[in-house]
Design a protein around this motif. Sequence first.
Motif, PDB file in Angstrom:
ATOM      1  N   GLY A 188     -19.443  -1.559 -21.134  1.00  0.00           N
ATOM      2  CA  GLY A 188     -18.547  -0.946 -22.107  1.00  0.00           C
ATOM      3  C   GLY A 188     -19.306  -0.433 -23.314  1.00  0.00           C
ATOM      4  O   GLY A 188     -20.528  -0.571 -23.429  1.00  0.00           O
ATOM      5  N   LYS A 194     -16.705  -4.625 -29.582  1.00  0.00           N
ATOM      6  CA  LYS A 194     -16.986  -5.153 -28.250  1.00  0.00           C
ATOM      7  C   LYS A 194     -17.805  -6.440 -28.297  1.00  0.00           C
ATOM      8  O   LYS A 194     -18.090  -7.035 -27.247  1.00  0.00           O
ATOM      9  N   ALA A 268     -17.982 -10.631 -21.374  1.00  0.00           N
ATOM     10  CA  ALA A 268     -17.192  -9.715 -22.200  1.00  0.00           C
ATOM     11  C   ALA A 268     -16.893 -10.437 -23.503  1.00  0.00           C
ATOM     12  O   ALA A 268     -16.069 -11.356 -23.542  1.00  0.00           O
ATOM     13  N   SER A 270     -15.772  -9.246 -26.522  1.00  0.00           N
ATOM     14  CA  SER A 270     -15.026  -8.429 -27.487  1.00  0.00           C
ATOM     15  C   SER A 270     -14.344  -9.259 -28.565  1.00  0.00           C
ATOM     16  O   SER A 270     -13.779 -10.324 -28.304  1.00  0.00           O
ATOM     17  N   GLU A 273      -9.527  -6.196 -28.057  1.00  0.00           N
ATOM     18  CA  GLU A 273      -9.491  -5.443 -26.806  1.00  0.00           C
ATOM     19  C   GLU A 273      -8.053  -5.103 -26.470  1.00  0.00           C
ATOM     20  O   GLU A 273      -7.161  -5.936 -26.627  1.00  0.00           O
ATOM     21  N   GLY A 276      -8.946  -4.567 -21.257  1.00  0.00           N
ATOM     22  CA  GLY A 276     -10.243  -5.117 -20.903  1.00  0.00           C
ATOM     23  C   GLY A 276     -10.474  -5.187 -19.409  1.00  0.00           C
ATOM     24  O   GLY A 276     -10.387  -6.258 -18.807  1.00  0.00           O
ATOM     25  N   THR A 278     -13.314  -4.382 -17.597  1.00  0.00           N
ATOM     26  CA  THR A 278     -14.635  -4.612 -17.015  1.00  0.00           C
ATOM     27  C   THR A 278     -14.812  -6.011 -16.391  1.00  0.00           C
ATOM     28  O   THR A 278     -15.395  -6.107 -15.306  1.00  0.00           O
ATOM     29  N   VAL A 291     -15.615 -14.771 -20.893  1.00  0.00           N
ATOM     30  CA  VAL A 291     -14.857 -13.848 -21.739  1.00  0.00           C
ATOM     31  C   VAL A 291     -14.439 -14.516 -23.047  1.00  0.00           C
ATOM     32  O   VAL A 291     -14.344 -15.739 -23.150  1.00  0.00           O
ATOM     33  N   GLY A 295      -7.740  -9.257 -25.336  1.00  0.00           N
ATOM     34  CA  GLY A 295      -7.139  -8.519 -24.233  1.00  0.00           C
ATOM     35  C   GLY A 295      -6.317  -9.378 -23.289  1.00  0.00           C
ATOM     36  O   GLY A 295      -5.672 -10.362 -23.674  1.00  0.00           O
ATOM     37  N   TRP A 297      -7.581 -11.192 -20.938  1.00  0.00           N
ATOM     38  CA  TRP A 297      -8.450 -12.179 -20.311  1.00  0.00           C
ATOM     39  C   TRP A 297      -7.908 -13.602 -20.302  1.00  0.00           C
ATOM     40  O   TRP A 297      -8.099 -14.313 -19.303  1.00  0.00           O
TER      41      TRP A 297
END
Length: 364
Positions: A188, A194, A268, A270, A273, A276, A278, A291, A295, A297
């Motif tokens: 990303g 991020k 990840a 972030s 987000e 998300g 990815t 993570v 987002g 997640w």
Amino acid sequence: MGSTERPVALPDVVVTNLHRRYTGVSATVRALVPLQRQDLSIGLLDWGGLGLPAQVRWGQLLRQGWSRPSRGRCRVWHARRDIEIACGIVLKKLLKQPWKILFTSAAPKPPGRFLATLLRNCDAVIATSERSAAYLDYPAEVIYHGVDVDHYSPLDGDCLATLRQPVDLSGVVVPSKLQGLYWVGAFGRLRPSKGTDLLVEALIKVLPEFPDFGAVFTGLCQAKDMAFFEIMQKKISAAGLSERIVFLGDLNREQVLACYRRILLCVAASRTEGFGLTPLEAMACGRAVLVSGAGIWPQVVDDEVGSSFETGSTDSLIIVLRRLLADPDLLWRMGKHGRQRMVEQYSLEREAHKINALYGRLMS
């Protein structure tokens, strides 16, 4: 002599992509529309050169927008950006064409004043997570983004031993020292939101303890974030890790897929987000994930498929990263569970089916 060809009928659904640059929204449209077209007539109003057929033109909308759709009483205008809602409002409110306006919201924050005004003119809203839905003052149907589990998939013969073999990224230079290591991967844009800097700080602390591991970052760094990027590079160099923590640049879709298949762990980090994707794409490739709480997640990642850390906390990230890297076999098993979860619960086909069902309700 004049042409005898009949004009192409306006589709029942028009999906919009009114952005010149290829973004996450563009990728979503490009992946979903071919699947959705298996069941419905769907046109695409595209400024971004996605290369999909059945393009709709403004002239066609102005000539045929009042015509009777093939099913139901209204057509559906599916927008994912502010400007796209506004265009739909012009067709529906100003020109009095029979449209139902649908908007997909992924933002992890309340809409601004302009978007809030636009949303009051929408007939339905899709939220890509419960978190996004909670920020809206309007009823929303939650439909998670799906992953193309046929494209994002493990290679035949995939096993833990193959993950330390050299990989060809079609012109992207990978240091020879990194080629023989397990990879931690981050995907990303390279920017503060991020959490790129959080992961770099954690890797600088943790990698000296794990000589079998290196790390790769993929993604675009925009000019406004270049100073941020250069600070991270200097820290990596000062730590003597320039051949084990590598920025590969803005890769194409196939190169990113090759990286997903080569890593052992996707991180990840972030701070914020919208959704998300990815980590979900990495899971579809059979890879474990680590993570933050951003987002979607927290709804997707648990101890069976990976782990999580406290959003924005480098200390928390270091603790969890250290625990995971200590057990490659555990990471491998997590990845296998992640692949199964993506296929069963988060496939792109599932998302396409749910959106098409909503289209049907709006049209009727």
